[in-house]
Design a protein around this motif. Structure first.
Motif, PDB file in Angstrom:
ATOM      1  N   THR A  44       0.872  -1.196  -0.023  1.00 53.81           N
ATOM      2  CA  THR A  44       0.138   0.145   0.029  1.00 53.81           C
ATOM      3  C   THR A  44       0.689   1.206   0.084  1.00 53.81           C
ATOM      4  N   GLY A  45       0.745   2.020  -0.842  1.00 61.09           N
ATOM      5  CA  GLY A  45       1.243   3.401  -0.724  1.00 61.09           C
ATOM      6  C   GLY A  45       0.186   4.483  -0.332  1.00 61.09           C
ATOM      7  N   THR A  46       0.868   5.531   0.400  1.00 63.98           N
ATOM      8  CA  THR A  46       0.064   6.495   0.860  1.00 63.98           C
ATOM      9  C   THR A  46      -0.929   7.334   0.090  1.00 63.98           C
ATOM     10  N   SER A  47      -0.368   7.473  -1.341  1.00 66.99           N
ATOM     11  CA  SER A  47      -1.268   8.423  -2.181  1.00 66.99           C
ATOM     12  C   SER A  47      -0.767   7.924  -3.478  1.00 66.99           C
ATOM     13  N   GLU A  48      -1.510   8.579  -4.621  1.00 61.60           N
ATOM     14  CA  GLU A  48      -1.050   8.211  -6.021  1.00 61.60           C
ATOM     15  C   GLU A  48       0.287   8.835  -6.194  1.00 61.60           C
ATOM     16  N   THR A  49       0.930   9.554  -5.597  1.00 62.34           N
ATOM     17  CA  THR A  49       2.318  10.067  -5.979  1.00 62.34           C
ATOM     18  C   THR A  49       3.071   9.052  -5.099  1.00 62.34           C
ATOM     19  N   HIS A  50       2.972   8.577  -4.069  1.00 64.68           N
ATOM     20  CA  HIS A  50       3.620   7.598  -3.222  1.00 64.68           C
ATOM     21  C   HIS A  50       3.582   6.141  -4.428  1.00 64.68           C
ATOM     22  N   LEU A  51       2.485   6.034  -4.972  1.00 66.30           N
ATOM     23  CA  LEU A  51       2.307   4.667  -5.849  1.00 66.30           C
ATOM     24  C   LEU A  51       3.426   4.817  -7.091  1.00 66.30           C
ATOM     25  N   ARG A  52       3.247   5.974  -7.735  1.00 68.15           N
ATOM     26  CA  ARG A  52       4.238   6.187  -8.627  1.00 68.15           C
ATOM     27  C   ARG A  52       5.483   6.112  -8.463  1.00 68.15           C
ATOM     28  N   ALA A  53       6.093   6.732  -7.284  1.00 68.28           N
ATOM     29  CA  ALA A  53       7.380   6.630  -6.669  1.00 68.28           C
ATOM     30  C   ALA A  53       7.718   5.277  -6.552  1.00 68.28           C
ATOM     31  N   LEU A  54       6.864   4.449  -6.127  1.00 67.00           N
ATOM     32  CA  LEU A  54       7.238   2.998  -5.836  1.00 67.00           C
ATOM     33  C   LEU A  54       7.244   2.372  -7.292  1.00 67.00           C
ATOM     34  N   ARG A  55       6.280   2.582  -7.817  1.00 66.78           N
ATOM     35  CA  ARG A  55       6.479   1.797  -9.419  1.00 66.78           C
ATOM     36  C   ARG A  55       7.944   2.318  -9.917  1.00 66.78           C
ATOM     37  N   VAL A  56       8.211   3.422 -10.131  1.00 65.52           N
ATOM     38  CA  VAL A  56       9.375   3.915 -10.688  1.00 65.52           C
ATOM     39  C   VAL A  56      10.625   3.198  -9.992  1.00 65.52           C
ATOM     40  N   GLU A  57      10.538   3.202  -8.572  1.00 69.22           N
ATOM     41  CA  GLU A  57      11.561   2.411  -7.934  1.00 69.22           C
ATOM     42  C   GLU A  57      11.766   0.930  -8.219  1.00 69.22           C
ATOM     43  N   LEU A  58      10.647   0.228  -8.410  1.00 69.14           N
ATOM     44  CA  LEU A  58      10.488  -1.174  -8.584  1.00 69.14           C
ATOM     45  C   LEU A  58      11.149  -1.270  -9.947  1.00 69.14           C
ATOM     46  N   GLU A  59      10.752  -0.587 -11.073  1.00 69.71           N
ATOM     47  CA  GLU A  59      11.135  -0.572 -12.439  1.00 69.71           C
ATOM     48  C   GLU A  59      12.815  -0.594 -12.419  1.00 69.71           C
ATOM     49  N   LYS A  60      13.319   0.354 -11.655  1.00 74.46           N
ATOM     50  CA  LYS A  60      14.889   0.489 -11.457  1.00 74.46           C
ATOM     51  C   LYS A  60      15.208  -0.598 -10.887  1.00 74.46           C
ATOM     52  N   VAL A  61      14.853  -1.336  -9.805  1.00 72.67           N
ATOM     53  CA  VAL A  61      15.362  -2.702  -9.231  1.00 72.67           C
ATOM     54  C   VAL A  61      15.268  -3.835 -10.188  1.00 72.67           C
ATOM     55  N   LEU A  62      14.252  -3.758 -10.956  1.00 67.22           N
ATOM     56  CA  LEU A  62      14.079  -4.908 -11.676  1.00 67.22           C
ATOM     57  C   LEU A  62      14.916  -4.876 -12.865  1.00 67.22           C
ATOM     58  N   ASP A  63      15.210  -3.661 -13.219  1.00 64.30           N
ATOM     59  CA  ASP A  63      16.151  -3.275 -14.355  1.00 64.30           C
ATOM     60  C   ASP A  63      17.489  -3.751 -14.050  1.00 64.30           C
ATOM     61  N   ALA A  64      17.998  -3.084 -12.698  1.00 70.32           N
ATOM     62  CA  ALA A  64      19.294  -3.649 -12.196  1.00 70.32           C
ATOM     63  C   ALA A  64      19.518  -4.987 -12.132  1.00 70.32           C
ATOM     64  N   ALA A  65      18.400  -5.898 -11.627  1.00 72.52           N
ATOM     65  CA  ALA A  65      18.349  -7.284 -11.618  1.00 72.52           C
ATOM     66  C   ALA A  65      18.296  -7.940 -12.894  1.00 72.52           C
ATOM     67  N   GLN A  66      18.228  -7.287 -14.086  1.00 78.19           N
ATOM     68  CA  GLN A  66      18.075  -7.718 -15.399  1.00 78.19           C
ATOM     69  C   GLN A  66      16.798  -8.787 -15.675  1.00 78.19           C
ATOM     70  N   THR A  67      15.915  -8.201 -14.877  1.00 78.27           N
ATOM     71  CA  THR A  67      14.731  -8.802 -14.682  1.00 78.27           C
ATOM     72  C   THR A  67      13.705  -8.200 -15.943  1.00 78.27           C
ATOM     73  N   HIS A  68      13.199  -8.920 -16.887  1.00 79.44           N
ATOM     74  CA  HIS A  68      12.081  -8.347 -17.978  1.00 79.44           C
ATOM     75  C   HIS A  68      10.925  -8.312 -17.303  1.00 79.44           C
ATOM     76  N   ILE A  69      10.508  -7.013 -17.701  1.00 82.58           N
ATOM     77  CA  ILE A  69       9.166  -6.586 -17.252  1.00 82.58           C
ATOM     78  C   ILE A  69       8.053  -6.782 -18.072  1.00 82.58           C
ATOM     79  N   VAL A  70       7.235  -7.787 -17.874  1.00 76.46           N
ATOM     80  CA  VAL A  70       6.169  -8.275 -19.054  1.00 76.46           C
ATOM     81  C   VAL A  70       5.367  -7.056 -19.148  1.00 76.46           C
ATOM     82  N   GLY A  71       4.965  -6.289 -18.135  1.00 73.58           N
ATOM     83  CA  GLY A  71       4.223  -4.980 -18.174  1.00 73.58           C
ATOM     84  C   GLY A  71       3.954  -4.469 -17.219  1.00 73.58           C
ATOM     85  N   VAL A  72       3.468  -3.274 -17.346  1.00 75.11           N
ATOM     86  CA  VAL A  72       2.970  -2.133 -15.939  1.00 75.11           C
ATOM     87  C   VAL A  72       1.662  -1.888 -16.484  1.00 75.11           C
ATOM     88  N   GLU A  73       0.656  -2.174 -15.583  1.00 73.30           N
ATOM     89  CA  GLU A  73      -0.741  -1.827 -15.625  1.00 73.30           C
ATOM     90  C   GLU A  73      -1.051  -0.715 -14.648  1.00 73.30           C
TER      91      GLU A  73
END
Length: 144
Positions: A44-73
């Motif tokens: 759970t994120g505290t707001s839409e802004t927090h959700l967006r920040a969590l998503r961006v950071e997740l994408e960075k972590v997954l990219d650094a781990a060389q994990t393919h992101i199938v999709g973001v919805e």
């Protein structure tokens, strides 16, 4: 990706989510119930802004781990974002949508994995004490 790699990815994602102050972090092993993923991470994120920040950071972590992101919805201001990394699917909610959709209840048969155990730092092994009656060797004295 093998199950051990998937669990390592879960740990990596949970570590970042915890660090970025995601709330009510839960991990469900749905491998026995789902043919499309092995693990669900719910946060759970505290707001839409927090959700967006969590998503961006997740994408960075997954990219650094060389994990393919199938999709973001994510729909603008929807209060629910899904990041699909194939074996690991991450759901980020606003508090209202987390309560509304209650995904945990849809996956009652899943095995919940303790986030605290996932994030725990392994304890360093204490040096072993010599057995009773065994003397330690003295180090040679240096000559001056």
């Amino acid at each position: 990706m093998k199950a051990t790699n998937s669990l390592a990815l879960v740990k990596l994602c949970c570590g970042m989510l915890d660090e970025k102050k995601a709330e009510d972090l839960r991990v469900l092993d749905v491998s026995a119930q789902s043919s499309i993923t092995d693990y669900l991470i719910l946060a759970t994120g505290t707001s839409e802004t927090h959700l967006r920040a969590l998503r961006v950071e997740l994408e960075k972590v997954l990219d650094a781990a060389q994990t393919h992101i199938v999709g973001v919805e994510t729909a603008h201001e929807s209060g629910w974002t899904v990041v699909d990394a194939f074996d690991v699917m991450i759901h980020l909610f606003t508090p209202e949508n987390r309560a509304k959709y209650r995904l945990e209840n849809l996956w009652k048969d899943a095995v919940e994995i303790s986030v605290a155990k996932l994030l725990a730092v392994p304890k360093a092994k204490a040096p072993r004490k010599p057995a009773a009656g065994v003397r330690k060797k003295k180090s040679p004295k240096s000559k001056k």
